[in-house]
Design a protein around this motif. Sequence first.
Motif, PDB file in Angstrom:
ATOM      1  N   GLN A 175       0.971  -1.138  -0.062  1.00  0.00           N
ATOM      2  CA  GLN A 175      -0.093   0.010  -0.092  1.00  0.00           C
ATOM      3  C   GLN A 175       0.803   1.261   0.107  1.00  0.00           C
ATOM      4  O   GLN A 175       0.505   2.348  -0.622  1.00  0.00           O
ATOM      5  N   LYS A 176       2.011   1.040   0.468  1.00  0.00           N
ATOM      6  CA  LYS A 176       3.028   2.384   0.810  1.00  0.00           C
ATOM      7  C   LYS A 176       3.527   2.616  -0.806  1.00  0.00           C
ATOM      8  O   LYS A 176       3.674   3.823  -0.949  1.00  0.00           O
ATOM      9  N   LEU A 177       3.510   1.713  -1.414  1.00  0.00           N
ATOM     10  CA  LEU A 177       4.020   1.704  -3.007  1.00  0.00           C
ATOM     11  C   LEU A 177       2.989   2.252  -3.521  1.00  0.00           C
ATOM     12  O   LEU A 177       3.090   3.135  -4.479  1.00  0.00           O
ATOM     13  N   LEU A 178       1.889   1.978  -3.479  1.00  0.00           N
ATOM     14  CA  LEU A 178       0.692   2.333  -4.205  1.00  0.00           C
ATOM     15  C   LEU A 178       0.368   3.887  -4.259  1.00  0.00           C
ATOM     16  O   LEU A 178      -0.249   4.511  -4.882  1.00  0.00           O
ATOM     17  N   ASP A 179       0.657   4.312  -2.720  1.00  0.00           N
ATOM     18  CA  ASP A 179       0.193   5.511  -2.549  1.00  0.00           C
ATOM     19  C   ASP A 179       1.325   6.690  -2.809  1.00  0.00           C
ATOM     20  O   ASP A 179       1.255   7.896  -2.801  1.00  0.00           O
ATOM     21  N   HIS A 180       2.591   6.140  -3.285  1.00  0.00           N
ATOM     22  CA  HIS A 180       3.418   7.007  -3.707  1.00  0.00           C
ATOM     23  C   HIS A 180       3.464   7.687  -5.088  1.00  0.00           C
ATOM     24  O   HIS A 180       2.942   6.931  -6.029  1.00  0.00           O
ATOM     25  N   PRO A 181       3.677   8.746  -5.595  1.00  0.00           N
ATOM     26  CA  PRO A 181       3.328   9.782  -6.803  1.00  0.00           C
ATOM     27  C   PRO A 181       4.087   9.059  -7.734  1.00  0.00           C
ATOM     28  O   PRO A 181       4.023   9.309  -8.951  1.00  0.00           O
ATOM     29  N   TRP A 182       5.370   8.510  -7.512  1.00  0.00           N
ATOM     30  CA  TRP A 182       6.336   8.021  -8.403  1.00  0.00           C
ATOM     31  C   TRP A 182       6.734   8.991  -9.568  1.00  0.00           C
ATOM     32  O   TRP A 182       6.646   8.897 -11.063  1.00  0.00           O
ATOM     33  N   PRO A 183       7.571  10.213  -9.100  1.00  0.00           N
ATOM     34  CA  PRO A 183       8.022  11.112 -10.200  1.00  0.00           C
ATOM     35  C   PRO A 183       9.052  10.524 -11.045  1.00  0.00           C
ATOM     36  O   PRO A 183       9.363  10.713 -12.283  1.00  0.00           O
ATOM     37  N   GLY A 184       9.726   9.439 -10.651  1.00  0.00           N
ATOM     38  CA  GLY A 184      10.858   8.932 -11.353  1.00  0.00           C
ATOM     39  C   GLY A 184      10.369   7.418 -11.998  1.00  0.00           C
ATOM     40  O   GLY A 184      11.162   6.910 -12.568  1.00  0.00           O
ATOM     41  N   ASN A 185       9.209   7.367 -12.033  1.00  0.00           N
ATOM     42  CA  ASN A 185       8.397   6.376 -12.739  1.00  0.00           C
ATOM     43  C   ASN A 185       9.049   4.833 -12.479  1.00  0.00           C
ATOM     44  O   ASN A 185       9.310   4.353 -11.314  1.00  0.00           O
ATOM     45  N   VAL A 186       8.996   3.844 -13.425  1.00  0.00           N
ATOM     46  CA  VAL A 186       9.780   2.514 -13.097  1.00  0.00           C
ATOM     47  C   VAL A 186      10.972   2.405 -12.666  1.00  0.00           C
ATOM     48  O   VAL A 186      11.238   1.677 -11.927  1.00  0.00           O
ATOM     49  N   ARG A 187      11.750   3.531 -13.184  1.00  0.00           N
ATOM     50  CA  ARG A 187      13.275   3.383 -12.779  1.00  0.00           C
ATOM     51  C   ARG A 187      13.290   3.657 -11.105  1.00  0.00           C
ATOM     52  O   ARG A 187      14.228   3.029 -10.433  1.00  0.00           O
ATOM     53  N   GLU A 188      12.346   4.598 -10.782  1.00  0.00           N
ATOM     54  CA  GLU A 188      12.545   5.050  -9.188  1.00  0.00           C
ATOM     55  C   GLU A 188      11.901   3.721  -8.551  1.00  0.00           C
ATOM     56  O   GLU A 188      12.587   3.276  -7.374  1.00  0.00           O
ATOM     57  N   LEU A 189      10.850   3.167  -8.999  1.00  0.00           N
ATOM     58  CA  LEU A 189      10.438   2.014  -8.364  1.00  0.00           C
ATOM     59  C   LEU A 189      11.323   0.647  -8.276  1.00  0.00           C
ATOM     60  O   LEU A 189      11.702  -0.028  -7.154  1.00  0.00           O
ATOM     61  N   GLU A 190      12.136   0.572  -9.236  1.00  0.00           N
ATOM     62  CA  GLU A 190      13.238  -0.505  -9.315  1.00  0.00           C
ATOM     63  C   GLU A 190      14.167  -0.183  -8.166  1.00  0.00           C
ATOM     64  O   GLU A 190      14.599  -1.204  -7.340  1.00  0.00           O
ATOM     65  N   ALA A 191      14.472   1.155  -8.176  1.00  0.00           N
ATOM     66  CA  ALA A 191      15.572   1.316  -6.971  1.00  0.00           C
ATOM     67  C   ALA A 191      15.339   1.288  -5.728  1.00  0.00           C
ATOM     68  O   ALA A 191      15.831   0.695  -4.707  1.00  0.00           O
ATOM     69  N   VAL A 192      13.812   1.384  -5.427  1.00  0.00           N
ATOM     70  CA  VAL A 192      13.089   1.649  -4.191  1.00  0.00           C
ATOM     71  C   VAL A 192      13.030  -0.123  -3.895  1.00  0.00           C
ATOM     72  O   VAL A 192      13.450  -0.317  -2.596  1.00  0.00           O
ATOM     73  N   VAL A 193      12.685  -0.860  -4.837  1.00  0.00           N
ATOM     74  CA  VAL A 193      12.494  -2.306  -4.401  1.00  0.00           C
ATOM     75  C   VAL A 193      13.911  -3.017  -4.045  1.00  0.00           C
ATOM     76  O   VAL A 193      14.094  -3.699  -3.251  1.00  0.00           O
ATOM     77  N   HIS A 194      14.984  -2.510  -4.792  1.00  0.00           N
ATOM     78  CA  HIS A 194      16.261  -3.038  -4.698  1.00  0.00           C
ATOM     79  C   HIS A 194      16.812  -2.967  -3.403  1.00  0.00           C
ATOM     80  O   HIS A 194      17.239  -3.653  -2.715  1.00  0.00           O
ATOM     81  N   ARG A 195      16.504  -1.480  -2.920  1.00  0.00           N
ATOM     82  CA  ARG A 195      16.979  -1.197  -1.549  1.00  0.00           C
ATOM     83  C   ARG A 195      16.324  -1.715  -0.470  1.00  0.00           C
ATOM     84  O   ARG A 195      16.736  -2.413   0.346  1.00  0.00           O
ATOM     85  N   ALA A 196      14.963  -1.998  -0.809  1.00  0.00           N
ATOM     86  CA  ALA A 196      13.856  -2.876   0.006  1.00  0.00           C
ATOM     87  C   ALA A 196      14.673  -4.222   0.395  1.00  0.00           C
ATOM     88  O   ALA A 196      14.503  -4.908   1.406  1.00  0.00           O
ATOM     89  N   VAL A 197      14.993  -4.858  -0.678  1.00  0.00           N
ATOM     90  CA  VAL A 197      15.376  -6.538  -0.527  1.00  0.00           C
ATOM     91  C   VAL A 197      16.851  -6.259   0.227  1.00  0.00           C
ATOM     92  O   VAL A 197      16.923  -7.287   1.287  1.00  0.00           O
ATOM     93  N   ILE A 198      17.649  -5.345   0.201  1.00  0.00           N
ATOM     94  CA  ILE A 198      18.987  -5.106   0.762  1.00  0.00           C
ATOM     95  C   ILE A 198      18.519  -4.869   2.206  1.00  0.00           C
ATOM     96  O   ILE A 198      19.202  -5.660   3.178  1.00  0.00           O
ATOM     97  N   LEU A 199      17.519  -4.374   2.599  1.00  0.00           N
ATOM     98  CA  LEU A 199      17.288  -3.971   3.972  1.00  0.00           C
ATOM     99  C   LEU A 199      16.240  -4.779   4.889  1.00  0.00           C
ATOM    100  O   LEU A 199      16.584  -5.116   5.956  1.00  0.00           O
ATOM    101  N   THR A 200      15.662  -5.495   4.272  1.00  0.00           N
ATOM    102  CA  THR A 200      14.612  -6.473   4.901  1.00  0.00           C
ATOM    103  C   THR A 200      15.503  -7.574   5.616  1.00  0.00           C
ATOM    104  O   THR A 200      16.381  -8.010   5.176  1.00  0.00           O
TER     105      THR A 200
END
Length: 396
Positions: free
Chosen positions: A350-375
Motif C-alpha cells: 500500500q505504501k508503494l501504491l500511495d507514492h506519486p512516482w515522479p521517477g516512474n519505473v526506474r524509481e520503483l526498481e531502485a526502491v525495491v532493490h533497496r528494500a530487498v537489501i534492508l529487509t
Amino acid sequence: MAHAAEWAQAHSQQEDRHHAVVLFVEPLDEVLQLARGHLARSGVRILSATAAQQVPEGVQVAVASQVGAVRWVRDVLPGATVLAALVYPTPEEAVAAMRAGASDVVCVRGEPEPVVQRVQEAVRHRMEMDRRAASGGPWKFEGVVGSSPAMHEVLRVASIVAPTDATVLLTGESGTGKELVARSIHLQSRRASGPLVVLHCGAIPETLLETELFGHEKGAYTHAMGARPGKFEQAQGGTLFLDEVGDMSPRMQVKLLRVLQERVVERVGGTRSVAVDCRIVAATNRDLRRMVREGLFREDLFYRLNVVNLRVPALRERLEDLPALAEFFLDKYRRHVGKPVRGFTDGAMQKLLDHPWPGNVRELEAVVHRAVILTRGVWVQPEEVQLDVFPHRSAR
C-alpha cells in the motif's frame, strides 16, 4: 476483378485460423501480379478486388499499390494488416502511405521475390497475433511487464509496427521504460538477428556526438589513430536506438536529417559516402511539438522521426501494473542479493501504491532493490520501503 470461386473459397474457409486470406487491391502492375501468383502457388489463399467491391471480413493481410487504396482498405477492413507496395517510392510517398494506415511499405522493383517475402512475413506475424488474441493472452514483449489498458494499447500498436521498417518515436517521461520498449520492438522485428545499437544522445557532448554517430577516418583529429565506424554503420542490418533525441543541437539535427533522407553517412574526415541499412527508433522525454513551435527542433526532422508515435505512460497512469512490477524487481534482486524474500506485506504494498512516482519505473526498481537489501525477514515491511532515499525532480 474477383472470381466467384475465390469469393466462395474465402467465405467457406474464413473460420480456419490456421490459414490466412491475403487481399490484393487492383490495379496491380506486372511485378505484383507475379507476386500474387507465387503466393497462390505456395498455398496462401488469395483474393483480388477493386475499391468498388465489397470485401469479406476474413481478410487478414491486404496489399495495395496506391496510397488511396491503402486508405480504402483501412476504412473497410480496420483489423487487417495493410502493406503498401509502391513502385520506387520517394520518402514522402512512403510516409504518406504510413499515415494512410499502412503497416509497412514495400519497394516494388523488377522482381516479385521481395514482395512475396514481405507478405509471407506479414502473414506469419498476423497469424501469431490472432493466435494470442484467441487464447486471451496478453501482448507479450520480452521484459515488458504490464497488463493495464494503457500498456496494453502501447504493446498492441508496438506489435503491429514491430515487423515493419517504420521509424518509431517513443515519447514519455524519464524512467517509463522507453528503451525497453525499443529493445522489444527490435526483438520482434525481422531485423532481430541483426544488432541493436543504442546511443544516448543527451549524454554525449556535441563535439563527440558526430563521430559517435557517423564514425571517423584515420587522422580526422589528433588522436584518431585509425578509422572507426559510427553507430549507423554498426547498426547495419539491425536497429539504431537514438535515446533523448530532443537533446540534439540544431547542427546535429541537420546532419541526422540528411542521413534519414539519403540513407548514407560520411565519416568525419572522410569523403566517401557509406550506404546504411538500419531501422531507426528514437525516444525523448521532451515535448518535440512545442520545441518545433519554439524553433528549437527542426520540423522536417520531427516528421521523419514521428512516422509512428508511441507514448509510454507514466507509472502513476498505470498503477494497476505496480504490484506485478514490484514483484518482478523483487524476484530479480532477491536472486542478486541472495535473500529468500517472498514478497511484500499488505502495508508495504500500500505504501508503494500511495507514492506519486515522479521517477516512474526506474524509481520503483531502485526502491525495491533497496528494500530487498534492508529487509530482515522473508516479507518486506512498510518501514523497509524507503521512498525518500531517491529524490527526483519533476519529469520534463
